[in-house]
Scaffold this active site. Structure first.
Site, PDB file in Angstrom:
ATOM      1  N   HIS A 220       1.399 -67.189 -74.000  1.00  0.00           N
ATOM      2  CA  HIS A 220       1.109 -68.604 -73.752  1.00  0.00           C
ATOM      3  C   HIS A 220       2.423 -69.406 -73.814  1.00  0.00           C
ATOM      4  CE1 HIS A 220      -0.982 -72.456 -73.952  1.00  0.00           C
ATOM      5  NE2 HIS A 220      -0.156 -72.790 -74.942  1.00  0.00           N
TER       6      HIS A 220
ATOM      7  N   ASP B 239       1.298 -47.179 -41.308  1.00  0.00           N
ATOM      8  CA  ASP B 239       0.498 -47.870 -40.300  1.00  0.00           C
ATOM      9  C   ASP B 239       0.002 -46.947 -39.201  1.00  0.00           C
ATOM     10  OD1 ASP B 239       1.078 -50.093 -41.768  1.00  0.00           O
ATOM     11  OD2 ASP B 239       2.205 -51.138 -40.213  1.00  0.00           O
TER      12      ASP B 239
ATOM     13  N   HIS C 286      16.665 -49.706 -36.230  1.00  0.00           N
ATOM     14  CA  HIS C 286      17.354 -50.184 -37.423  1.00  0.00           C
ATOM     15  C   HIS C 286      16.635 -49.699 -38.671  1.00  0.00           C
ATOM     16  CE1 HIS C 286      15.233 -54.013 -35.809  1.00  0.00           C
ATOM     17  NE2 HIS C 286      14.352 -53.237 -36.361  1.00  0.00           N
TER      18      HIS C 286
ATOM     19  N   GLY D 248      14.897 -49.541 -42.156  1.00  0.00           N
ATOM     20  CA  GLY D 248      14.002 -50.501 -42.801  1.00  0.00           C
ATOM     21  C   GLY D 248      12.787 -50.836 -41.979  1.00  0.00           C
TER      22      GLY D 248
ATOM     23  N   VAL E 104      -2.549 -55.414 -35.451  1.00  0.00           N
ATOM     24  CA  VAL E 104      -1.511 -54.500 -34.990  1.00  0.00           C
ATOM     25  C   VAL E 104      -2.139 -53.176 -34.582  1.00  0.00           C
ATOM     26  CG1 VAL E 104       0.297 -55.534 -36.415  1.00  0.00           C
ATOM     27  CG2 VAL E 104      -1.058 -53.648 -37.331  1.00  0.00           C
TER      28      VAL E 104
ATOM     29  N   ARG F 190      15.262 -45.110 -34.320  1.00  0.00           N
ATOM     30  CA  ARG F 190      15.708 -45.506 -32.977  1.00  0.00           C
ATOM     31  C   ARG F 190      16.372 -46.871 -32.945  1.00  0.00           C
ATOM     32  NH1 ARG F 190      10.160 -47.155 -29.685  1.00  0.00           N
ATOM     33  NH2 ARG F 190       9.673 -49.024 -30.905  1.00  0.00           N
TER      34      ARG F 190
ATOM     35  N   ILE G 181      10.005 -52.382 -39.279  1.00  0.00           N
ATOM     36  CA  ILE G 181       9.477 -53.730 -39.056  1.00  0.00           C
ATOM     37  C   ILE G 181       9.433 -54.529 -40.348  1.00  0.00           C
ATOM     38  CG2 ILE G 181       7.418 -55.043 -38.421  1.00  0.00           C
ATOM     39  CD1 ILE G 181       8.966 -53.949 -36.058  1.00  0.00           C
TER      40      ILE G 181
ATOM     41  N   ALA H 201      -3.364 -62.039 -42.564  1.00  0.00           N
ATOM     42  CA  ALA H 201      -2.172 -62.369 -43.347  1.00  0.00           C
ATOM     43  C   ALA H 201      -1.036 -62.893 -42.477  1.00  0.00           C
ATOM     44  CB  ALA H 201      -1.717 -61.142 -44.143  1.00  0.00           C
TER      45      ALA H 201
END
Length: 483
Positions: free
Chosen positions: A462, A328, A39, A41, A289, A37, A43, A200
């Site tokens: 190392h 999510d 863009h 990619g 969220v 709806r 959030i 975070a």
């Protein structure tokens, strides 16, 4: 370009979970479309993971410039920050990657349908014109792009993501009370901020603004900041934040916010009932969220939800045949890399791809890109003990590592947790420079069910920061060499 209306797979949402799932679906030979709806990619790319890292990189360079003398260098004149230029760079990074996803869709022959999708019945969606005005136009929708109409698919995958949670009475207004959207594009640099929540998102913005010179106060409801992290790691991070001048108040909550013309006053109530009034230019609300489950037609189809997320099984299936959810919107942990992997599993199961198995959530790493960085995977020490496990714990400080000292990054710790009986690595926790790049080593080890013996016999180069990972393992078994 006229697209078909019937597909094998339609994915609603083009965030990291959605677009990666679309690519994998197409690779598997499934006729695939993705509905977006706003863009490409989502959030993460446009308003989350990527642009915040661009901001934090600018802050990091600013920090090193301020401390050039520590490295034997002199910068003529005073180093200063142009917040508009910093924001412009961040937005440019997002725009560049946004265009890259459009290229990937074309390359993989995934049809992009522009608009808002709603489930009309099982196996069918109706796409209408987007009602939500983008906060910022990235790459505009192509002319004559496919959009409004009815589309069908054997399999429909919800990948609609999440949005900032708002507390009653402290709702973001876009001017004085910000979410991460507004915090990412400040019109001018605030002199002071209150950050509500120390997960975070909250800590990354607190770190960015403090490094850039703002006075920052973080308010956290729980006893420790970054509450999902190991308590020892959290305590080290807190000490460093406070050393940088950040004020942190734990076991407290913002109960009220008074607004003036260009400032706020937050009423912060501590566990003993005392209230402190803190006045600042802006307040950032970072209290979590919630999944985007509204206006999708879920109720009419009887889709089960729980606490604002769609209920799924271990392969992304909902209780409605042919309907799936990932990322999510399907619940925690709400991380981009979890969404990507969850989506791949979902579509591979749909395609009957051999060898697919459920996602093991206890092996998903978490990273916070503050200064110092924090990264972890698996059980914390407290969780391991609560589960009744006998454990071995190893620790190795940054100050004992040659590369860390050479970098001027002596503050930090690598901590490992092993099952005492089996030697299985069950948790790894880090705080310090570049730990977000180191954690994958322990993630690979856990996925391979590596034991302490195998890690001890692994040769680490190392001088590197990664040597601390091995030393931490050695410490858990009383064999540390360089401390």
């Amino acid at each position: 370009m006229v697209l078909a209306n019937n597909y094998d797979v339609i994915i609603i949402g083009s965030g990291p979970g959605g677009y990666v799932t679309a690519i994998r679906s197409a690779q598997l030979g499934l006729k695939t479309a993705i509905v977006e709806r706003e863009h490409l990619g989502g959030i993460c790319l446009n308003w989350g993971c990527i642009p915040t890292k661009a901001l934090l990189r600018s802050a990091e360079i600013f920090h090193y410039g301020q401390h050039a003398k520590d490295y034997g260098l002199t910068i003529e004149g005073k180093i200063s920050a142009d917040i508009n230029a910093v924001v412009k760079r961040s937005r440019g990074v997002s725009a560049q990657l946004n265009a890259g996803i459009g290229f990937l869709m074309k390359k993989n022959k995934v049809d992009v349908i522009w608009g808002e999708a709603k489930l009309s019945k099982p196996g069918e969606i109706v796409v209408s014109k987007t009602s939500k005005k983008p906060m910022e136009p990235q790459n505009p929708v192509p002319k004559n792009a496919q959009g409004e109409g009815t589309y069908t698919a054997k399999h429909i995958i919800l990948a609609t993501g999440a949005r900032p949670r708002a507390l009653p009475g402290i709702e973001p207004d876009g001017k004085l009370i910000w979410t991460y959207f507004e915090a990412m594009i400040p019109p001018e640099m605030p002199k002071s901020l209150v950050v509500m929540g120390s997960g975070a998102i909250g800590i990354e913005f607190a770190s960015f603004y403090r490094t850039m010179g703002a006075e920052v106060t973080v308010v956290e409801l729980l006893p420790n900041i970054m509450p999902v992290e190991d308590a020892e790691i959290s305590a080290i991070a807190r000490k460093q934040f406070e050393k940088q001048g950040m004020k942190i108040i734990t076991e407290a909550k913002v109960t009220k916010v008074e607004k003036a013309a260009n400032s706020i006053t937050a009423h912060v109530e501590t566990k003993d009932g005392k209230v402190e009034k803190i006045t600042a230019d802006r307040l950032i609300s970072a209290v979590g969220v919630q999944g985007n489950i509204e206006n999708l037609g879920l109720e009419a189809l009887g889709v089960k939800t729980d606490r604002g997320c769609v209920v799924i099984d271990s392969y992304g299936k909902t209780n409605v045949p042919g309907l799936y959810a990932i990322g999510d919107v399907a619940g925690p942990p709400m991380l981009a890399h979890k969404a990507e992997h969850e989506g791949v599993i979902c579509v591979e199961k749909i395609a009957n791809f051999p060898g697919v198995h459920p996602l093991e959530k206890d092996k998903i790493p978490g990273c916070t890109y503050c200064h110092p960085q924090v990264a972890s995977v698996g059980l914390t020490e407290a969780k391991a003990r609560e589960g009744g496990r006998e454990i071995r714990v190893g620790r190795y400080p940054f100050i004992a590592n040659g590369k860390a000292v050479a970098l001027g990054e002596e503050q930090g710790l690598v901590k490992t947790i092993f099952d005492k009986k089996t030697g299985q690595l069950i948790g790894a926790h880090m705080v310090g420079a570049e730990v977000t790049e180191l954690i994958q080593g322990f993630v690979v080890a856990m996925n391979l069910e590596t034991t302490e013996e195998e890690l001890m016999h692994t040769v680490f180069p190392h001088p590197t920061l990664s040597e601390m990972m091995k030393e931490s393992v050695l410490d858990a078994y009383g064999r540390v060499l360089n401390a």
